[in-house]
Design a protein around this motif. Structure first.
Motif, PDB file in Angstrom:
ATOM      1  N   CYS A 451       0.850  -1.190   0.000  1.00 26.25           N
ATOM      2  CA  CYS A 451       0.000   0.000   0.000  1.00 26.25           C
ATOM      3  C   CYS A 451       0.890   1.246   0.000  1.00 26.25           C
ATOM      4  O   CYS A 451       1.796   1.365   0.828  1.00 26.25           O
ATOM      5  N   ARG A 453       0.311   4.279   0.860  1.00 25.94           N
ATOM      6  CA  ARG A 453       0.189   5.153   2.028  1.00 25.94           C
ATOM      7  C   ARG A 453       0.728   4.499   3.303  1.00 25.94           C
ATOM      8  O   ARG A 453       1.552   5.069   4.008  1.00 25.94           O
ATOM      9  N   SER A 454       0.268   3.297   3.604  1.00 29.22           N
ATOM     10  CA  SER A 454       0.631   2.674   4.887  1.00 29.22           C
ATOM     11  C   SER A 454       1.915   1.871   4.813  1.00 29.22           C
ATOM     12  O   SER A 454       2.483   1.524   5.845  1.00 29.22           O
ATOM     13  N   LYS A 455       2.364   1.546   3.606  1.00 27.18           N
ATOM     14  CA  LYS A 455       3.547   0.702   3.385  1.00 27.18           C
ATOM     15  C   LYS A 455       3.341  -0.712   3.948  1.00 27.18           C
ATOM     16  O   LYS A 455       4.299  -1.414   4.230  1.00 27.18           O
ATOM     17  N   ARG A 456       2.105  -1.124   4.086  1.00 28.68           N
ATOM     18  CA  ARG A 456       1.794  -2.472   4.540  1.00 28.68           C
ATOM     19  C   ARG A 456       1.494  -3.356   3.336  1.00 28.68           C
ATOM     20  O   ARG A 456       1.101  -2.866   2.269  1.00 28.68           O
ATOM     21  N   THR A 644       4.846   8.655  -5.063  1.00 27.41           N
ATOM     22  CA  THR A 644       4.065   9.075  -3.897  1.00 27.41           C
ATOM     23  C   THR A 644       2.951  10.066  -4.209  1.00 27.41           C
ATOM     24  O   THR A 644       1.808   9.890  -3.765  1.00 27.41           O
ATOM     25  N   LYS A 649      -2.262   3.274  -6.196  1.00 32.78           N
ATOM     26  CA  LYS A 649      -2.623   2.700  -4.896  1.00 32.78           C
ATOM     27  C   LYS A 649      -1.584   1.705  -4.398  1.00 32.78           C
ATOM     28  O   LYS A 649      -1.250   1.682  -3.218  1.00 32.78           O
ATOM     29  N   GLN A 650      -1.070   0.852  -5.307  1.00 30.61           N
ATOM     30  CA  GLN A 650      -0.193  -0.222  -4.867  1.00 30.61           C
ATOM     31  C   GLN A 650       1.156  -0.150  -5.567  1.00 30.61           C
ATOM     32  O   GLN A 650       1.244   0.229  -6.745  1.00 30.61           O
ATOM     33  N   GLN A 672       1.648  -8.554  10.245  1.00 35.73           N
ATOM     34  CA  GLN A 672       1.007  -7.235  10.183  1.00 35.73           C
ATOM     35  C   GLN A 672      -0.258  -7.163  11.038  1.00 35.73           C
ATOM     36  O   GLN A 672      -0.834  -6.093  11.202  1.00 35.73           O
TER      37      GLN A 672
END
Length: 694
Positions: A451, A453-456, A644, A649-650, A672
């Motif tokens: 992701c 934004r979250s880098k997850r 960025t 999105k991904q 996670q």
């Protein structure tokens, strides 16, 4: 502590299940289930009708029964030899014939009489039905690696012919090795068996009973028909004896020990049925229950399977011993009266045998109690087998991992006859691909999708890889060659089946990542989309099929139709490698997919690269058209900083992680804390487990 011990046991069991010899034995025994059941039924009929008292008219039943059991060692030998040869990448016709030849001559199974006629000793070489294929196949493989023994190189004649001509010297050497080594082994085994029989002659009835139960059940666990083999190998006094309470040992076993077949199959059947409708265990139990009425256990032994299954070693051996011990104690206390001289045939149904042995309902109640106890003992082991062991579909996948090369070889031989001399170079390339696949196994790796934004980790892309014989993992460089020869179906089938099993493995860990995959466009659009729906519709919005843009160009209406059908079943669709080859802006507005994956070639290399403008414009355009955008090939800080601010999105690339094994992917995703699965449309059995992206 016990959880760690069980984890180690589970890993060991998984490795054992994937062992080539163990896998081949399981395949061989499963293939022989129809024969095993027929043999058991023939014996049942001959004993049930008591053909000896029915006169000469029914003598054929006796002959048929003898012939079936005479063939028993040969069928086991040939089936195991075939599958072991297949999994070792050896010739599946020539090698079993070699094994059969060595076995029959070296063990005395077939011998020549003084008058020149042929005789058969079906008591000879029972243990060698397992040992001989292993020895011959592995010796053959070792000899074949010596290139100097090859009499013909690959050339302008058929690859099929070359392979068989080059078997001549290895054939001779394996036969020589067999006749040099087998007499020594046979002498040692014969001496040990003779000493054991001599020692056992001094034992009491209860000691003989214990030895019979242990020996027969251990043989069963290795796939050898335990009762049949024990009667052959043991001295007569070890199989025909009386117990201390004046009941013969076999009648006692039939009435109070086995209860449905070797291992007390009724206890196992009930434990399997308790796993729930639709599970592998319950399905096999329902299939085997009619035969278990007459104490025939072949279905569960070979199909569940019990053979070579570490999860069932303890209960399969322990339950009969417990039944024998408890029944002995109860009879000794006088609580279970016996009918003097009661003769209980092995095929007498449970409960009926209890009534005949005791002459009252007490025997029936005692059998029911033993079955209930057996069920309780089997239950935790059945549950562990269901959750962790290789069975059902997973066994199919183990087979596919090592058989893709063999399937392709058969297709290649068909193509060879159609090729002219101008295409010889292309055929040679195909031969190289097939040899590569035969020397290794296909597997799936998983590259994380991050992701922005979250880098997850949001999910993964399933990537096809090839594991070479030395353990090295390489990219599938052979895809283009197979595609040109229209031989991608074997690989595509593997990707679909393995991904389905891996998704079930994620689900078992309460994880539901979104996973994308890619197969041949031709197969997806015209052949395999129904298979994709069957495999992944039970994972709604979790699976995404990646489609090349060329599919829309080649057949726009058909591709749109297939995409719509996939989406209607909860399977997302993406255009893969956008920006290469056929990219067309006029087509972009007509696509009915969910996701656009930007090819790595679109990414700018630095701040001065004019590709920056193109990438920015395309990402804005796709976002406004309602597509979800995935950026592939992220490998540097510059790429991350550049992406960025864009409506992407991904992110996917080596900057975040390299492709992971299934176990690594499960571990990373679980770390996670995303252990909340999306709804699954049906209860999945707990089992183990691009063209893939390169």
């Amino acid at each position: 502590m016990h959880q760690r011990v069980f984890a180690v046991f589970t890993r060991g069991a998984a490795k054992l299940a994937a062992n080539t010899v163990i896998l081949s034995l399981r395949e061989g025994y499963i293939a022989l289930i129809p024969f095993f059941v027929m043999a058991a039924l023939v014996t049942l009929v001959t004993h049930w009708l008591n053909y000896e008292d029915l006169g000469a008219r029914y003598v054929f039943l006796s002959s048929f029964n003898v012939l079936v059991w005479t063939l028993f060692p040969l069928t086991t030998l040939l089936s195991f030899s075939y599958y072991l040869a297949k999994n070792l990448k050896l010739n599946t016709i020539a090698v079993p014939i070699l094994v059969l030849t060595c076995f029959t001559l070296a063990t005395g199974y077939i011998y020549v009489l003084d008058d020149g006629s042929i005789g058969i000793n079906n008591r000879a070489g029972v243990l060698y039905t397992i040992l001989m294929p292993i020895f011959c196949c592995y010796t053959m493989r070792a000899i074949l690696r010596a290139r100097w023994l090859r009499i013909m190189p690959v050339g302008n004649i058929s690859l099929f012919l070359v392979k068989h001509l080059n078997l001549m010297f290895p054939y001779i050497l394996v036969v020589l090795a067999t006749f040099m080594l087998l007499p020594m082994l046979d002498s040692m085994l014969g001496s040990a068996l003779s000493q054991l029989n001599e020692l056992q002659s001094q034992w009491s009835g209860n000691e003989k009973l214990t030895m019979q139960l242990l020996s027969a059940h251990v043989l069963w666990l290795f796939g050898i028909h335990g009762d049949y083999a024990y009667q052959i190998m043991a001295a007569p006094q070890m199989s025909d004896y009386m117990l201390s309470f004046a009941m013969d040992g076999q009648s006692y076993i039939n009435a109070f020990v086995l209860l449905g077949g070797s291992g007390c199959i009724w206890g196992l059947l009930i434990a399997c049925l308790m796993q729930g409708r639709g599970t592998h265990e319950a399905s096999i139990a329902r299939l085997g229950s009619p035969l278990a009425l007459f104490n025939l256990s072949e279905i569960l032994v070979y199909a569940l399977p019990l053979v070579l299954n570490p999860y069932f070693v303890v209960p399969f051996i322990m339950v009969p011993l417990i039944n024998a011990l408890l029944s002995n104690l109860v009879i000794g206390q006088g609580w279970l009266p016996l009918v003097a001289g009661a003769d209980i045939p092995w095929f007498t149904p449970v409960f009926m045998s209890g009534y005949l042995a005791t002459g009252s309902v007490i025997g029936v109640l005692w059998q029911a109690l033993l079955i209930a106890l057996s069920t309780l003992i089997y239950l935790p082991f059945v549950k562990a087998n269901r959750e962790h062991n290789v069975s059902g579909r997973q066994l199919d996948m183990l087979v596919k991992r090592v058989s893709a090369g063999r399937q392709l070889e058969r297709q290649a031989e068909t193509h060879f006859a159609k090729l002219d001399s101008e295409k010889f170079a292309e055929q040679k390339r195909l031969t190289e691909v097939i040899e590569t696949l035969k020397d290794g196994a296909l597997c799936l790796y998983y590259q994380p999708k991050i992701c922005k934004r979250s880098k997850r980790i949001l999910g993964f892309e399933a990537l096809l890889r090839h594991k070479q014989s030395d353990g090295t993992i390489i990219s599938p460089w052979f895809i283009d060659v197979l595609d040109r020869f229209q031989m991608m179906d074997v690989v595509d089938s593997f990707v679909i089946d393995q991904l389905e099993l891996d998704l079930q493995q994620f689900h078992r860990h309460q994880l539901a990542p979104k996973i994308s995959f890619n197969i041949s466009p031709r197969n997806l659009i015209y052949r395999r989309y129904k298979r994709v729906i069957r495999a992944f519709s039970k994972f709604p919005d979790q699976v995404e099929v990646e489609i090349l843009e060329s599919s829309y160009v080649d057949d726009f209406s058909r591709t749109q139709e297939v995409v719509a059908k996939l989406q209607s079943q909860g399977i997302r669709c993406a255009v893969d490698d956008f920006g290469t080859g056929y990219s067309c802006l006029s087509l972009l507005s007509k696509l009915n997919v969910d996701t656009i994956k930007f090819d790595r070639s679109l990414l700018p290399s630095d701040e001065k690269d004019s590709a920056i403008i193109l990438y920015q414009s395309l990402s804005q355009l796709c976002h406004k058209l309602g597509f979800e955008v995935v950026a592939e090939g992220i490998e540097s800080d510059f790429h991350v900083d550049f992406i960025t601010p864009l409506p992407v999105k991904q992110l996917q690339g080596y900057y975040f992680d390299r492709p992971l094994t299934l176990e690594q992917a499960i571990l990373k995703f679980a770390e996670q804390g995303l252990a909340t699965p999306v709804p699954i449309t049906q209860d999945l059995p707990a089992t183990e487990s691009k063209k893939a992206a390169l």
